[in-house]
Design an enzyme around this catalytic site. Sequence first.
Site, mmCIF file in Angstrom:
data_model
loop_
_atom_site.group_PDB
_atom_site.id
_atom_site.type_symbol
_atom_site.label_atom_id
_atom_site.label_comp_id
_atom_site.label_asym_id
_atom_site.label_seq_id
_atom_site.Cartn_x
_atom_site.Cartn_y
_atom_site.Cartn_z
ATOM 1 N N ASP A 9 34.524 35.298 44.428
ATOM 2 C CA ASP A 9 34.550 34.987 43.676
ATOM 3 C C ASP A 9 35.240 34.450 42.850
ATOM 4 O OD1 ASP A 9 33.436 37.525 43.517
ATOM 5 O OD2 ASP A 9 34.824 38.912 42.495
ATOM 6 N N ARG A 18 33.326 22.972 36.783
ATOM 7 C CA ARG A 18 32.455 21.662 36.309
ATOM 8 C C ARG A 18 31.498 21.674 36.522
ATOM 9 N NH1 ARG A 18 36.411 17.498 37.688
ATOM 10 N NH2 ARG A 18 38.045 18.399 36.865
ATOM 11 N N ARG A 45 29.751 39.983 37.567
ATOM 12 C CA ARG A 45 30.128 40.756 36.019
ATOM 13 C C ARG A 45 29.095 40.391 35.016
ATOM 14 N NH1 ARG A 45 34.976 41.710 34.101
ATOM 15 N NH2 ARG A 45 36.698 42.019 36.468
ATOM 16 N N GLU A 70 30.011 44.061 44.787
ATOM 17 C CA GLU A 70 30.812 44.935 43.209
ATOM 18 C C GLU A 70 29.895 45.693 42.478
ATOM 19 O OE1 GLU A 70 34.466 43.671 42.454
ATOM 20 O OE2 GLU A 70 35.413 44.449 44.433
ATOM 21 N N THR A 100 40.771 41.035 35.149
ATOM 22 C CA THR A 100 40.658 41.498 36.897
ATOM 23 C C THR A 100 39.989 42.640 36.352
ATOM 24 O OG1 THR A 100 40.516 41.477 38.961
ATOM 25 C CG2 THR A 100 42.984 41.777 37.506
HETATM 26 N N1 PXP Z 1 38.221 45.131 45.392
HETATM 27 C C1 PXP Z 1 37.836 45.784 44.393
HETATM 28 C C2 PXP Z 1 37.198 46.470 43.873
HETATM 29 C C3 PXP Z 1 38.195 44.304 42.964
HETATM 30 O O1 PXP Z 1 37.490 44.375 41.601
HETATM 31 C C4 PXP Z 1 38.678 43.014 43.864
HETATM 32 C C5 PXP Z 1 38.748 42.251 41.927
HETATM 33 O O2 PXP Z 1 37.525 41.796 42.139
HETATM 34 C C6 PXP Z 1 38.973 43.069 44.644
HETATM 35 C C7 PXP Z 1 39.401 44.244 45.444
HETATM 36 C C8 PXP Z 1 40.507 42.294 45.193
HETATM 37 O O3 PXP Z 1 41.132 42.105 44.346
HETATM 38 P P1 PXP Z 1 42.374 41.170 44.306
HETATM 39 O O4 PXP Z 1 41.786 39.436 43.985
HETATM 40 O O5 PXP Z 1 43.203 41.024 43.562
HETATM 41 O O6 PXP Z 1 42.843 40.437 46.102
#
Ligand code: PXP
Length: 239
Positions: A9, A18, A45, A70, A100
Amino acid sequence: MKRLGVNIDHVATIRNARGSNHPDPLVIAKHVIECGAHSVTIHLREDRRHINDKDVFNICKNKKIITNLEISLNDEIIKIALKNKPNFICIVPEKRKEITTEGGLNLEKNKVKIKKTILLFNKKNIRTSLFIDPNLKDIKIAKELNANCVEIHTGKISNLIKNNKNFKNEYMKIKKCSELGKKLGMEIHAGHGLDYKTTTVLTKIKEITEFNIGHFIIGESLTNGLKNTIKSFKKITNK
Ligand code: PXP
């Protein structure tokens, strides 16, 4: 062997800073797989703050990239996910103002919607996972809802370990949840706030078969390179 999923992400976050096309999450997704990660995680998102619809399309379309998408329970996002057919989905809670994903899903409150959503994806042979806090009640509900996997939120234990605080209680909670989840026939994953130290601690729980790590890997890559960082994590998770 435990699997490593890399959340990219923040590659999109840098690109968006940018308003340009660089760095391209598709290019990085391919590179992450070439570097030895098992899968790539992206979170579409509702506010599109990092990954956008085109990224989802491009990454899911590339069959060399095992994609874990996700999603929240928002109908529009579910529709996009079904259309793009990622290999895996992970349902996560989403609050507009959070920095987050701050905690696990409220399974009790969203039972009906989650069950219906899981069914839609399972019908398309897309692996389903629920992002939950480590408590035994949610493990049992996840099974009731027919989830293939649960991803345990490791934010709390990660903070305790990083701040040199006693993490034994939280560790035991995660261990017990992992044991029960496995016994009930689900795959156990872990994610959030993980770095070398916290991942090393959690690899001792043999039921955990997948780690999904984002922020630390992208940050560490600035000095260590993506390839070396992934290599270091694979050394930890394959011990
Ligand atoms: N797993 C899930 C379900 C998440 O929502 C996230 C954050 O986006 C992560 C793992 C990864 O978390 P981090 O960026 O703190 O390693």
